[in-house]
Write a protein that holds these residues in place. Structure first.
Motif, PDB file in Angstrom:
ATOM      1  N   VAL A 306       0.850  -1.201   0.000  1.00 19.50           N
ATOM      2  CA  VAL A 306       0.000   0.000   0.000  1.00 19.50           C
ATOM      3  C   VAL A 306       0.879   1.242   0.000  1.00 19.50           C
ATOM      4  CG1 VAL A 306      -1.649   1.353   1.336  1.00 19.50           C
ATOM      5  CG2 VAL A 306      -1.978  -1.101   1.077  1.00 19.50           C
ATOM      6  N   LEU A 307       1.885   1.226   0.867  1.00 19.11           N
ATOM      7  CA  LEU A 307       2.792   2.379   0.927  1.00 19.11           C
ATOM      8  C   LEU A 307       3.508   2.578  -0.405  1.00 19.11           C
ATOM      9  CD1 LEU A 307       4.431   2.072   4.457  1.00 19.11           C
ATOM     10  CD2 LEU A 307       2.870   3.827   3.646  1.00 19.11           C
ATOM     11  N   GLY A 308       3.968   1.467  -0.983  1.00 18.31           N
ATOM     12  CA  GLY A 308       4.700   1.555  -2.247  1.00 18.31           C
ATOM     13  C   GLY A 308       3.832   2.115  -3.361  1.00 18.31           C
ATOM     14  N   ALA A 309       2.586   1.608  -3.444  1.00 20.48           N
ATOM     15  CA  ALA A 309       1.685   2.086  -4.500  1.00 20.48           C
ATOM     16  C   ALA A 309       1.395   3.564  -4.329  1.00 20.48           C
ATOM     17  CB  ALA A 309       0.377   1.291  -4.463  1.00 20.48           C
ATOM     18  N   ASN A 310       1.205   3.971  -3.061  1.00 21.09           N
ATOM     19  CA  ASN A 310       0.937   5.385  -2.822  1.00 21.09           C
ATOM     20  C   ASN A 310       2.118   6.266  -3.187  1.00 21.09           C
ATOM     21  OD1 ASN A 310      -1.722   5.884  -1.865  1.00 21.09           O
ATOM     22  ND2 ASN A 310      -1.234   4.573  -0.148  1.00 21.09           N
ATOM     23  N   LEU A 311       3.302   5.787  -2.850  1.00 15.73           N
ATOM     24  CA  LEU A 311       4.503   6.558  -3.173  1.00 15.73           C
ATOM     25  C   LEU A 311       4.627   6.724  -4.683  1.00 15.73           C
ATOM     26  CD1 LEU A 311       7.198   7.872  -2.389  1.00 15.73           C
ATOM     27  CD2 LEU A 311       8.238   5.622  -2.491  1.00 15.73           C
ATOM     28  N   LEU A 312       4.404   5.627  -5.381  1.00 16.82           N
ATOM     29  CA  LEU A 312       4.521   5.644  -6.840  1.00 16.82           C
ATOM     30  C   LEU A 312       3.577   6.678  -7.446  1.00 16.82           C
ATOM     31  CD1 LEU A 312       5.945   3.861  -9.107  1.00 16.82           C
ATOM     32  CD2 LEU A 312       3.686   2.853  -9.393  1.00 16.82           C
ATOM     33  N   VAL A 313       2.313   6.635  -7.007  1.00 13.25           N
ATOM     34  CA  VAL A 313       1.334   7.553  -7.591  1.00 13.25           C
ATOM     35  C   VAL A 313       1.605   8.988  -7.142  1.00 13.25           C
ATOM     36  CG1 VAL A 313      -1.102   8.128  -7.705  1.00 13.25           C
ATOM     37  CG2 VAL A 313      -0.360   5.779  -7.903  1.00 13.25           C
ATOM     38  N   ASP A 314       2.073   9.114  -5.908  1.00 12.65           N
ATOM     39  CA  ASP A 314       2.453  10.429  -5.394  1.00 12.65           C
ATOM     40  C   ASP A 314       3.484  11.075  -6.306  1.00 12.65           C
ATOM     41  OD1 ASP A 314       1.573  11.996  -3.442  1.00 12.65           O
ATOM     42  OD2 ASP A 314       2.939  11.308  -1.881  1.00 12.65           O
ATOM     43  N   LEU A 315       4.472  10.290  -6.679  1.00 11.10           N
ATOM     44  CA  LEU A 315       5.529  10.799  -7.551  1.00 11.10           C
ATOM     45  C   LEU A 315       4.989  11.062  -8.954  1.00 11.10           C
ATOM     46  CD1 LEU A 315       8.506   8.549  -6.418  1.00 11.10           C
ATOM     47  CD2 LEU A 315       8.030  10.910  -5.787  1.00 11.10           C
ATOM     48  N   LEU A 316       4.114  10.145  -9.404  1.00  8.35           N
ATOM     49  CA  LEU A 316       3.541  10.260 -10.748  1.00  8.35           C
ATOM     50  C   LEU A 316       2.641  11.493 -10.848  1.00  8.35           C
ATOM     51  CD1 LEU A 316       3.933   8.048 -12.954  1.00  8.35           C
ATOM     52  CD2 LEU A 316       1.539   7.473 -12.590  1.00  8.35           C
ATOM     53  N   TYR A 317       1.933  11.773  -9.779  1.00 12.74           N
ATOM     54  CA  TYR A 317       0.939  12.843  -9.772  1.00 12.74           C
ATOM     55  C   TYR A 317       1.576  14.192 -10.097  1.00 12.74           C
ATOM     56  CZ  TYR A 317      -3.835  14.057  -8.566  1.00 12.74           C
ATOM     57  OH  TYR A 317      -5.149  14.436  -8.631  1.00 12.74           O
ATOM     58  N   GLN A 318       2.814  14.351  -9.701  1.00 16.08           N
ATOM     59  CA  GLN A 318       3.485  15.619  -9.973  1.00 16.08           C
ATOM     60  C   GLN A 318       3.635  15.869 -11.460  1.00 16.08           C
ATOM     61  OE1 GLN A 318       6.914  16.587  -7.623  1.00 16.08           O
ATOM     62  NE2 GLN A 318       6.596  14.719  -6.475  1.00 16.08           N
ATOM     63  N   PHE A 319       3.698  14.794 -12.230  1.00 14.84           N
ATOM     64  CA  PHE A 319       3.859  14.982 -13.665  1.00 14.84           C
ATOM     65  C   PHE A 319       2.524  15.292 -14.325  1.00 14.84           C
ATOM     66  CE2 PHE A 319       7.574  12.555 -12.502  1.00 14.84           C
ATOM     67  CZ  PHE A 319       8.562  13.305 -13.103  1.00 14.84           C
ATOM     68  N   ILE A 320       1.442  14.725 -13.784  1.00 15.45           N
ATOM     69  CA  ILE A 320       0.164  14.961 -14.453  1.00 15.45           C
ATOM     70  C   ILE A 320      -0.536  16.203 -13.933  1.00 15.45           C
ATOM     71  CG2 ILE A 320      -0.205  12.575 -15.149  1.00 15.45           C
ATOM     72  CD1 ILE A 320      -2.011  12.318 -12.724  1.00 15.45           C
ATOM     73  N   ASP A 321      -0.260  16.637 -12.728  1.00 22.27           N
ATOM     74  CA  ASP A 321      -0.881  17.863 -12.244  1.00 22.27           C
ATOM     75  C   ASP A 321       0.192  18.843 -11.779  1.00 22.27           C
ATOM     76  OD1 ASP A 321      -2.371  19.881 -11.287  1.00 22.27           O
ATOM     77  OD2 ASP A 321      -3.569  18.684  -9.901  1.00 22.27           O
ATOM     78  N   PRO A 322       0.467  19.855 -12.605  1.00 23.56           N
ATOM     79  CA  PRO A 322       1.547  20.792 -12.257  1.00 23.56           C
ATOM     80  C   PRO A 322       1.286  21.540 -10.961  1.00 23.56           C
ATOM     81  CG  PRO A 322       0.282  21.582 -14.146  1.00 23.56           C
ATOM     82  CD  PRO A 322      -0.165  20.178 -13.886  1.00 23.56           C
ATOM     83  N   ARG A 323       0.009  21.606 -10.560  1.00 26.21           N
ATOM     84  CA  ARG A 323      -0.285  22.364  -9.343  1.00 26.21           C
ATOM     85  C   ARG A 323       0.285  21.701  -8.099  1.00 26.21           C
ATOM     86  NH1 ARG A 323      -6.416  22.946 -10.964  1.00 26.21           N
ATOM     87  NH2 ARG A 323      -5.765  21.002 -11.905  1.00 26.21           N
ATOM     88  N   THR A 324       0.546  20.393  -8.163  1.00 24.82           N
ATOM     89  CA  THR A 324       1.108  19.724  -6.996  1.00 24.82           C
ATOM     90  C   THR A 324       2.630  19.764  -7.006  1.00 24.82           C
ATOM     91  OG1 THR A 324       1.065  17.615  -8.143  1.00 24.82           O
ATOM     92  CG2 THR A 324      -0.829  18.133  -6.778  1.00 24.82           C
ATOM     93  N   ARG A 325       3.203  20.339  -8.067  1.00 23.74           N
ATOM     94  CA  ARG A 325       4.657  20.459  -8.129  1.00 23.74           C
ATOM     95  C   ARG A 325       5.121  21.587  -7.230  1.00 23.74           C
ATOM     96  NH1 ARG A 325       5.370  20.397 -14.462  1.00 23.74           N
ATOM     97  NH2 ARG A 325       3.918  18.679 -14.566  1.00 23.74           N
ATOM     98  N   ALA A 326       6.082  21.272  -6.388  1.00 23.04           N
ATOM     99  CA  ALA A 326       6.652  22.342  -5.582  1.00 23.04           C
ATOM    100  C   ALA A 326       7.693  23.049  -6.435  1.00 23.04           C
ATOM    101  CB  ALA A 326       7.293  21.765  -4.324  1.00 23.04           C
ATOM    102  N   ARG A 327       7.461  24.334  -6.661  1.00 30.95           N
ATOM    103  CA  ARG A 327       8.401  25.054  -7.511  1.00 30.95           C
ATOM    104  C   ARG A 327       8.454  26.492  -7.037  1.00 30.95           C
ATOM    105  NH1 ARG A 327       8.166  24.711 -14.041  1.00 30.95           N
ATOM    106  NH2 ARG A 327       7.033  26.650 -14.168  1.00 30.95           N
ATOM    107  N   GLY A 328       9.640  27.011  -6.895  1.00 32.76           N
ATOM    108  CA  GLY A 328       9.775  28.395  -6.456  1.00 32.76           C
ATOM    109  C   GLY A 328       9.249  29.339  -7.514  1.00 32.76           C
ATOM    110  N   VAL A 329       8.221  30.089  -7.170  1.00 33.42           N
ATOM    111  CA  VAL A 329       7.655  31.032  -8.146  1.00 33.42           C
ATOM    112  C   VAL A 329       8.043  32.457  -7.748  1.00 33.42           C
ATOM    113  CG1 VAL A 329       5.577  31.877  -9.240  1.00 33.42           C
ATOM    114  CG2 VAL A 329       5.722  29.494  -8.522  1.00 33.42           C
TER     115      VAL A 329
END
Lengths: 329, 308
Positions: A306-329
């Motif tokens: 469960v932890l592994g799957a969540n981590l994977l999607v957590d990392l993946l999510y940053q690519f599909i939703d830019p709003r979850t990307r932490a980026r210095g603006v």
């Protein structure tokens, strides 16, 4: 930077899970070691090492202080020693899990992925063409999703296996003709035996994905950026995929992450109906036989997956939703 | 009714728009007898028999209360309406730069898509939501070029995208930004840049400044009028903010219940409005120079006596 922080978070979560796994047997009211030893002795002689390992595992060796027990527990985990299974005595728990896990991972994992992909595609089209015949298919899939799974599975077994004879009744592969190995014969047999269980899972769980995606599509289609995309003269395909579906899929992808986590532990009923040699089957046997070591090991595997799957999607999510990307603006 | 002290105080002392001839000599868009219905249990006539001629490079203001059909009319010009909205009668003709007349309502599929944005671009009311949140500004500009100018090279697109942002006063570095990384004013500037991408002859602006605060609103309006002078496109500007229209429009059409109740130059509307509803709209905005309380009482009275 943010990836490191995520990894650290998951490490903490894993550590907490391991600690819980250590604590729960120590909170059990009865003494599982005596129960286990009684069962083990009935099946054959018990070595002092086995006794020691069990006492360590369940913390009944009161002569050792609790922190020492905890360290020993972590050490035995690190060396991959999860104890001995009572159900499959004298096979170690790790071996039981290792032989059951691939069945579940491949069958339920692939089926979950296929269901998700097909559901999203149908949901996208149904939302895009809302009000047409595609859209009117939705209620029937929802009905299939609301039927109890075991009942649906048994009806399909009766119709397709017993009556029509297209599929085998159950099992993981043809035990009389082949044995688990990396050969074409075994793989094709396993695929053939997996077809009906996979079909039942797809049928019973696809309705939710279709409905969720279809509704998100409909609400996304009224967003200003979709109207803007149409006004821009983009092709309907481009509007549907890049502008509407890309945004509408976000909540479903989060849901998919959660369902991936349940792949390992979640299909006890399916494996029971089809006597499938996977984790769910092992779990049921472990519970029926008070096989604490196996249960503990299975809990551990489920937690980690469960932890592994969540981590994977957590990392993946940053690519599909830019709003979850932490980026210095 | 929304009142907006800053804008209207400006309007109160403004010199209302340019000389407004009633019929333009060089028409760009002719709408004749256009009717649009929303079908339902009770069919709503959102736009009823509207005729309008828009001149080349002209700014027409379309004003009216919420639900008067002004947005529906604008969507009709671009065939953007979706069921249950249907165009029941009338015609829209676009008089192209090249001299061709385009029957907009007869366009289908490919031709319709080629017409959109090439000839008529739009800026929508939700400044916050008009950009796709999951792809970058550059990708959204690229979409426009890839669809309408497939022969453009990658370098040309990059250059043009940068130019466009500069044109509206946004740092070209922002091309790689996503919508959530931009302020409301910047998003609307980016949308205007996108609307300019193909050098259209008409830009429809559907309440482009509604979601913005008054200072940013003013900047955007100045930007629009400046760009129009530079590039010479015509504008249909839709808003419920009449004082704002008085400032920027050549002519103003007042809409009510799907009909144009009055259409005249900004000056005429401001100094000599004919229709009682127009006068009511004008009075519903507070004025710095008028007598205190004047507008409110008269507006309320009017509503009871004449309009109902």
């Amino acid at each position: 930077m943010s990836i490191l922080r995520k990894l650290a978070f998951y490490l903490v979560a894993l550590f907490a899970a391991l600690t819980l796994n250590f604590a729960i047997p120590r909170m059990l009211p009865s003494n599982p070691v005596d129960v286990l030893l009684g069962k083990l002795q009935a099946q054959g002689p018990v070595t002092p090492e086995t006794r020691q390992a069990l006492m360590l595992l369940f913390g009944t060796d009161t002569s050792v202080p609790i922190w020492q027990q905890y360290l020993d527990y972590l050490q035995s985990l690190a060396t991959g020693n999860l104890g001995v299974s009572v159900t499959y005595f004298p096979t170690p728990v790790t071996e039981v899990i290792a032989s059951a896990l691939p069945w579940t991972l491949v069958l339920v994992g692939l089926t979950t992925l296929i269901t998700f992909v097909i559901g999203m595609v149908i949901g996208t089209i149904a939302g895009w063409k809302r009000g047409t015949w595609v859209d009117s298919l939705i209620p029937s899939t929802t009905i299939l999703a609301s039927v109890p799974y075991f009942w649906l599975a048994m009806v399909l077994v009766y119709l397709l296996s017993v009556t029509a004879g297209i599929f085998p009744l159950g099992g993981g592969y043809d035990v009389r003709r082949t044995s688990p190995e990396l050969s074409f014969e075994f793989l094709s047999s396993a695929l053939y035996y997996a077809a009906l269980p996979a079909l039942t899972i797809v049928i019973s769980s696809i309705g939710g994905w279709i409905l969720g995606m279809r509704n998100m599509m409909v609400s996304t289609l009224s967003e200003d950026y979709v109207i803007t995309a149409r006004a821009k003269g983009l092709s309907p395909k481009r509007v549907m995929i890049t502008y509407a579906a890309r945004n509408a899929a976000l909540p479903s992808i989060a849901g998919f992450a959660i369902s991936l986590g349940f792949v390992v532990g979640g299909s006890v009923v399916m494996e029971q109906v089809f006597s499938y040699p996977g984790i769910g089957n092992a779990f049921l046997l472990a519970v029926q036989n008070n096989d604490y070591a196996l249960m503990q090991g299975l809990f551990l595997v489920i937690t980690i997956s469960v932890l592994g799957a969540n981590l994977l999607v957590d990392l993946l999510y940053q690519f599909i939703d830019p709003r979850t990307r932490a980026r210095g603006v | 009714m929304s009142t907006n002290p800053e804008m209207s105080s400006a309007a109160g002392v403004a010199t209302p728009g340019r000389s407004g001839s009633v019929a333009p000599d060089s028409p760009l868009l002719s709408i004749s007898g256009l009717s649009i219905d929303y079908l339902g249990e009770r069919t709503v006539h959102a736009v009823a028999n509207v005729s309008l001629q828009l001149g080349r490079g002209e700014i027409i203001g379309l004003a009216g209360e919420s639900g008067c059909g002004k947005s529906t009319l604008a969507y009709g010009i671009n065939q953007l309406l979706v069921p249950p909205a249907v165009i029941t009668e009338g015609g829209v003709t676009f008089h192209d730069r090249s001299g061709d007349d385009i029957d907009v309502l007869a366009l289908e599929d490919k031709e319709l898509r080629r017409y959109r944005w090439n000839k008529v671009s739009m800026v929508f009311q939700g400044a916050m939501n008009s950009l796709n949140p999951v792809i970058s500004v550059r990708a959204q500009l690229n979409d426009v070029f890839a669809t309408h100018r497939p022969q453009m090279s990658k370098a040309e697109r990059r250059l043009r995208s940068g130019e466009l942002l500069e044109l509206v006063g946004v740092d070209p570095k922002r091309l790689d930004s996503y919508a959530h990384e931009l302020s409301g004013g910047m998003r609307q500037r980016v949308m205007i840049a996108m609307a300019l991408a193909l050098d259209p002859e008409l830009m429809i602006m559907d309440e482009p400044t509604t979601a913005l605060d008054v200072v940013v609103q003013r900047d955007i309006l100045l930007e629009i009028t400046r760009l129009r002078e530079e590039l010479g496109f015509a504008v249909i500007f839709i808003t419920h903010d009449l004082p704002l229209l008085l400032e920027i429009s050549d002519r103003i059409a007042i809409m009510r219940h799907g009909r144009i109740v009055e259409m005249a130059s900004a000056e005429e509307i401001f100094f000599a409005a004919q229709d009682p509803y127009t006068r009511q709209l004008l009075r519903s905005f507070p004025s710095l120079t008028g007598e205190r309380g004047d507008f409110i009482r008269h507006g309320a009275q009017l509503e009871n006596e004449e309009v109902r």
